[in-house]
Design a protein around this motif. Structure first.
Motif, PDB file in Angstrom:
ATOM      1  N   LEU A   8       0.844  -1.148  -0.205  1.00 62.43           N
ATOM      2  CA  LEU A   8       0.146  -0.061  -0.140  1.00 62.43           C
ATOM      3  C   LEU A   8       0.938   1.196   0.028  1.00 62.43           C
ATOM      4  O   LEU A   8       0.504   2.111  -0.927  1.00 62.43           O
ATOM      5  CB  LEU A   8      -0.964  -0.112   1.243  1.00 62.43           C
ATOM      6  CG  LEU A   8      -2.265  -0.994   0.870  1.00 62.43           C
ATOM      7  CD1 LEU A   8      -2.934  -1.309   2.218  1.00 62.43           C
ATOM      8  CD2 LEU A   8      -2.940  -0.915  -0.102  1.00 62.43           C
ATOM      9  N   PRO A   9       1.993   1.483   0.808  1.00 62.64           N
ATOM     10  CA  PRO A   9       2.768   2.572   0.692  1.00 62.64           C
ATOM     11  C   PRO A   9       3.413   2.912  -0.718  1.00 62.64           C
ATOM     12  O   PRO A   9       3.675   3.750  -1.202  1.00 62.64           O
ATOM     13  CB  PRO A   9       3.781   2.213   1.814  1.00 62.64           C
ATOM     14  CG  PRO A   9       3.352   1.420   2.732  1.00 62.64           C
ATOM     15  CD  PRO A   9       2.139   0.450   1.893  1.00 62.64           C
ATOM     16  N   CYS A  10       3.848   1.662  -1.315  1.00 62.74           N
ATOM     17  CA  CYS A  10       4.486   1.638  -2.574  1.00 62.74           C
ATOM     18  C   CYS A  10       3.296   1.935  -3.783  1.00 62.74           C
ATOM     19  O   CYS A  10       3.756   2.703  -4.694  1.00 62.74           O
ATOM     20  CB  CYS A  10       4.825   0.166  -3.040  1.00 62.74           C
ATOM     21  SG  CYS A  10       6.427  -0.427  -1.800  1.00 62.74           S
ATOM     22  N   LEU A  11       2.373   1.603  -3.561  1.00 59.60           N
ATOM     23  CA  LEU A  11       1.165   1.910  -4.482  1.00 59.60           C
ATOM     24  C   LEU A  11       1.047   3.258  -4.360  1.00 59.60           C
ATOM     25  O   LEU A  11       0.889   4.119  -5.380  1.00 59.60           O
ATOM     26  CB  LEU A  11      -0.105   1.312  -4.240  1.00 59.60           C
ATOM     27  CG  LEU A  11      -1.302   1.736  -5.007  1.00 59.60           C
ATOM     28  CD1 LEU A  11      -1.270   1.522  -6.431  1.00 59.60           C
ATOM     29  CD2 LEU A  11      -2.438   1.030  -4.576  1.00 59.60           C
ATOM     30  N   GLU A  12       1.092   3.943  -3.100  1.00 55.06           N
ATOM     31  CA  GLU A  12       0.796   5.386  -2.948  1.00 55.06           C
ATOM     32  C   GLU A  12       1.802   6.331  -3.513  1.00 55.06           C
ATOM     33  O   GLU A  12       1.554   7.132  -4.477  1.00 55.06           O
ATOM     34  CB  GLU A  12       0.775   5.771  -1.517  1.00 55.06           C
ATOM     35  CG  GLU A  12       0.522   7.325  -1.356  1.00 55.06           C
ATOM     36  CD  GLU A  12      -0.797   7.422  -0.396  1.00 55.06           C
ATOM     37  OE1 GLU A  12      -1.102   8.714  -0.394  1.00 55.06           O
ATOM     38  OE2 GLU A  12      -1.667   6.508   0.175  1.00 55.06           O
ATOM     39  N   LEU A  13       3.109   5.526  -3.654  1.00 53.85           N
ATOM     40  CA  LEU A  13       4.259   6.413  -4.457  1.00 53.85           C
ATOM     41  C   LEU A  13       3.867   6.451  -5.800  1.00 53.85           C
ATOM     42  O   LEU A  13       4.337   7.394  -6.227  1.00 53.85           O
ATOM     43  CB  LEU A  13       5.460   5.698  -3.929  1.00 53.85           C
ATOM     44  CG  LEU A  13       6.120   5.973  -2.498  1.00 53.85           C
ATOM     45  CD1 LEU A  13       7.171   5.029  -2.171  1.00 53.85           C
ATOM     46  CD2 LEU A  13       6.318   7.538  -2.166  1.00 53.85           C
ATOM     47  N   ALA A  14       3.436   5.171  -6.378  1.00 54.96           N
ATOM     48  CA  ALA A  14       3.231   5.252  -7.798  1.00 54.96           C
ATOM     49  C   ALA A  14       2.117   6.120  -8.140  1.00 54.96           C
ATOM     50  O   ALA A  14       2.231   6.947  -9.200  1.00 54.96           O
ATOM     51  CB  ALA A  14       2.833   3.785  -8.108  1.00 54.96           C
ATOM     52  N   LEU A  15       1.050   6.332  -7.348  1.00 54.40           N
ATOM     53  CA  LEU A  15       0.215   7.122  -7.480  1.00 54.40           C
ATOM     54  C   LEU A  15       0.474   8.713  -7.627  1.00 54.40           C
ATOM     55  O   LEU A  15       0.164   9.382  -8.212  1.00 54.40           O
ATOM     56  CB  LEU A  15      -1.290   6.790  -6.788  1.00 54.40           C
ATOM     57  CG  LEU A  15      -1.766   5.477  -6.836  1.00 54.40           C
ATOM     58  CD1 LEU A  15      -2.691   5.380  -5.684  1.00 54.40           C
ATOM     59  CD2 LEU A  15      -2.840   5.648  -8.030  1.00 54.40           C
ATOM     60  N   GLU A  16       1.276   8.820  -6.545  1.00 55.40           N
ATOM     61  CA  GLU A  16       2.030  10.392  -6.335  1.00 55.40           C
ATOM     62  C   GLU A  16       2.758  10.637  -7.550  1.00 55.40           C
ATOM     63  O   GLU A  16       2.914  11.754  -8.094  1.00 55.40           O
ATOM     64  CB  GLU A  16       2.794  10.326  -5.052  1.00 55.40           C
ATOM     65  CG  GLU A  16       2.059  10.547  -3.969  1.00 55.40           C
ATOM     66  CD  GLU A  16       3.019  10.442  -2.721  1.00 55.40           C
ATOM     67  OE1 GLU A  16       4.196  10.720  -2.606  1.00 55.40           O
ATOM     68  OE2 GLU A  16       2.511  10.321  -1.615  1.00 55.40           O
ATOM     69  N   GLY A  17       3.371   9.469  -8.386  1.00 54.29           N
ATOM     70  CA  GLY A  17       4.228   9.748  -9.401  1.00 54.29           C
ATOM     71  C   GLY A  17       3.351   9.964 -10.820  1.00 54.29           C
ATOM     72  O   GLY A  17       3.942  10.377 -11.898  1.00 54.29           O
ATOM     73  N   GLY A  18       2.044   9.805 -10.456  1.00 54.02           N
ATOM     74  CA  GLY A  18       1.219  10.012 -11.895  1.00 54.02           C
ATOM     75  C   GLY A  18       0.701   8.779 -12.234  1.00 54.02           C
ATOM     76  O   GLY A  18      -0.120   8.996 -13.182  1.00 54.02           O
ATOM     77  N   VAL A  19       0.796   7.585 -11.620  1.00 52.48           N
ATOM     78  CA  VAL A  19      -0.113   6.582 -12.440  1.00 52.48           C
ATOM     79  C   VAL A  19      -1.563   6.717 -12.057  1.00 52.48           C
ATOM     80  O   VAL A  19      -1.841   7.361 -11.081  1.00 52.48           O
ATOM     81  CB  VAL A  19       0.495   5.181 -11.594  1.00 52.48           C
ATOM     82  CG1 VAL A  19      -0.395   4.135 -11.923  1.00 52.48           C
ATOM     83  CG2 VAL A  19       1.933   4.924 -12.035  1.00 52.48           C
ATOM     84  N   ARG A  20      -2.364   6.492 -13.438  1.00 54.04           N
ATOM     85  CA  ARG A  20      -3.641   6.579 -13.211  1.00 54.04           C
ATOM     86  C   ARG A  20      -4.651   5.491 -13.233  1.00 54.04           C
ATOM     87  O   ARG A  20      -5.815   5.735 -13.570  1.00 54.04           O
ATOM     88  CB  ARG A  20      -4.066   7.955 -14.242  1.00 54.04           C
ATOM     89  CG  ARG A  20      -3.596   9.279 -13.693  1.00 54.04           C
ATOM     90  CD  ARG A  20      -4.066   9.738 -12.468  1.00 54.04           C
ATOM     91  NE  ARG A  20      -3.464  10.866 -11.718  1.00 54.04           N
ATOM     92  CZ  ARG A  20      -2.646  10.973 -10.882  1.00 54.04           C
ATOM     93  NH1 ARG A  20      -2.363   9.726 -10.089  1.00 54.04           N
ATOM     94  NH2 ARG A  20      -1.964  11.957 -10.182  1.00 54.04           N
ATOM     95  N   ALA A  21      -4.313   4.368 -13.530  1.00 54.72           N
ATOM     96  CA  ALA A  21      -4.932   3.147 -13.362  1.00 54.72           C
ATOM     97  C   ALA A  21      -3.989   2.172 -12.888  1.00 54.72           C
ATOM     98  O   ALA A  21      -2.870   2.012 -13.178  1.00 54.72           O
ATOM     99  CB  ALA A  21      -5.361   2.738 -15.005  1.00 54.72           C
ATOM    100  N   VAL A  22      -4.892   1.321 -12.011  1.00 45.44           N
ATOM    101  CA  VAL A  22      -4.375   0.323 -11.282  1.00 45.44           C
ATOM    102  C   VAL A  22      -4.842  -0.954 -11.441  1.00 45.44           C
ATOM    103  O   VAL A  22      -6.232  -1.083 -11.328  1.00 45.44           O
ATOM    104  CB  VAL A  22      -4.193   0.606  -9.649  1.00 45.44           C
ATOM    105  CG1 VAL A  22      -3.685  -0.617  -8.976  1.00 45.44           C
ATOM    106  CG2 VAL A  22      -3.115   1.763  -9.424  1.00 45.44           C
ATOM    107  N   GLN A  23      -4.265  -2.218 -11.551  1.00 45.06           N
ATOM    108  CA  GLN A  23      -4.977  -3.323 -11.826  1.00 45.06           C
ATOM    109  C   GLN A  23      -4.667  -4.304 -10.429  1.00 45.06           C
ATOM    110  O   GLN A  23      -3.499  -4.515 -10.452  1.00 45.06           O
ATOM    111  CB  GLN A  23      -4.597  -4.289 -13.040  1.00 45.06           C
ATOM    112  CG  GLN A  23      -5.459  -5.520 -13.012  1.00 45.06           C
ATOM    113  CD  GLN A  23      -4.913  -6.290 -14.554  1.00 45.06           C
ATOM    114  OE1 GLN A  23      -4.298  -5.596 -15.307  1.00 45.06           O
ATOM    115  NE2 GLN A  23      -4.898  -7.447 -14.367  1.00 45.06           N
ATOM    116  N   LEU A  24      -5.476  -4.581  -9.805  1.00 47.16           N
ATOM    117  CA  LEU A  24      -5.123  -5.306  -8.409  1.00 47.16           C
ATOM    118  C   LEU A  24      -5.590  -6.763  -9.070  1.00 47.16           C
ATOM    119  O   LEU A  24      -6.410  -7.354  -9.566  1.00 47.16           O
ATOM    120  CB  LEU A  24      -6.157  -5.177  -7.565  1.00 47.16           C
ATOM    121  CG  LEU A  24      -5.891  -5.778  -6.261  1.00 47.16           C
ATOM    122  CD1 LEU A  24      -4.526  -5.337  -5.812  1.00 47.16           C
ATOM    123  CD2 LEU A  24      -7.164  -5.441  -5.104  1.00 47.16           C
TER     124      LEU A  24
END
Length: 193
Positions: A8-24
């Motif tokens: 979850l913290p790593c995901l947050e970093l990716a989202l902060e970096g601009g990732v706009r779609a995530v597949q779980l």
């Protein structure tokens, strides 16, 4: 690879970096565990205005308010998922022009096409498709095509030049020294920060 504590913290970093779609994509979790994780991921994606797709589990996508579901070639048919969950965006993993056509005809909103390049995570799908096959699929298919498989930063421009709408990747971001910065570097190709 990650425990939920790390993920979850790593995901947050990716989202902060601009990732706009995530597949779980968690195949080994129970329904209850997947639902709990999906709810946490949905909170993170909402915070950054990103879309969440749940791998194969339209029911979980629906329950968590995710934007969509991503199906494999062996999943339930797109038509059935669309009938039962009309509000979900539906993506489909494809590995040939034929399967890409089937996904489009079935009503998919987008496809991933892979593997474009050599990658350990897609060995089961055969040798790399290459840029020529990607271009053929992008020409023939009218819905967005996301290139997947071995997509490093230097490979994004040639993939986009073949007509891909975007890219899907894991290791290019997760395995980098700085997840937020790696995400930002990839997103620069798409005019976002």
């Amino acid at each position: 690879c990650f425990s939920e504590h790390d993920f979850l913290p790593c995901l947050e970093l990716a989202l902060e970096g601009g990732v706009r779609a995530v597949q779980l994509r968690e195949k080994d979790l129970s329904t209850e565990e997947l639902l709990k994780l999906a709810q946490k991921v949905k909170l993170a994606t909402e915070k950054y205005g990103a879309k969440l797709f749940i791998n194969e589990r339209a029911d979980i996508a629906h329950q968590t308010g995710a934007e969509g579901v991503h199906l494999t070639e062996a999943s339930a048919p797109v038509e059935k998922v669309r009938k039962n969950f009309p509000n979900l965006l539906i993506g489909v993993s494809t590995h040939s022009l034929e399967s890409a056509r089937q996904a489009e005809l079935g009503g998919a909103d987008f496809i991933t096409f892979s593997p474009i390049y050599e990658t350990p995570s897609k060995k089961e799908f055969g040798p790399p498709q290459g840029l020529d096959r990607l271009q053929e699929v992008c020409r023939e298919i009218k819905i967005p095509v996301l290139a997947l498989g071995g997509i490093s930063k230097d490979r994004v421009p040639p993939v986009l030049d073949q007509g891909a709408f975007g890219v899907a990747l894991i290791s290019g971001i997760w395995n980098g020294p700085d997840i937020k910065q790696e995400s930002f570097e990839y997103m620069k190709f798409f005019g976002r920060r």
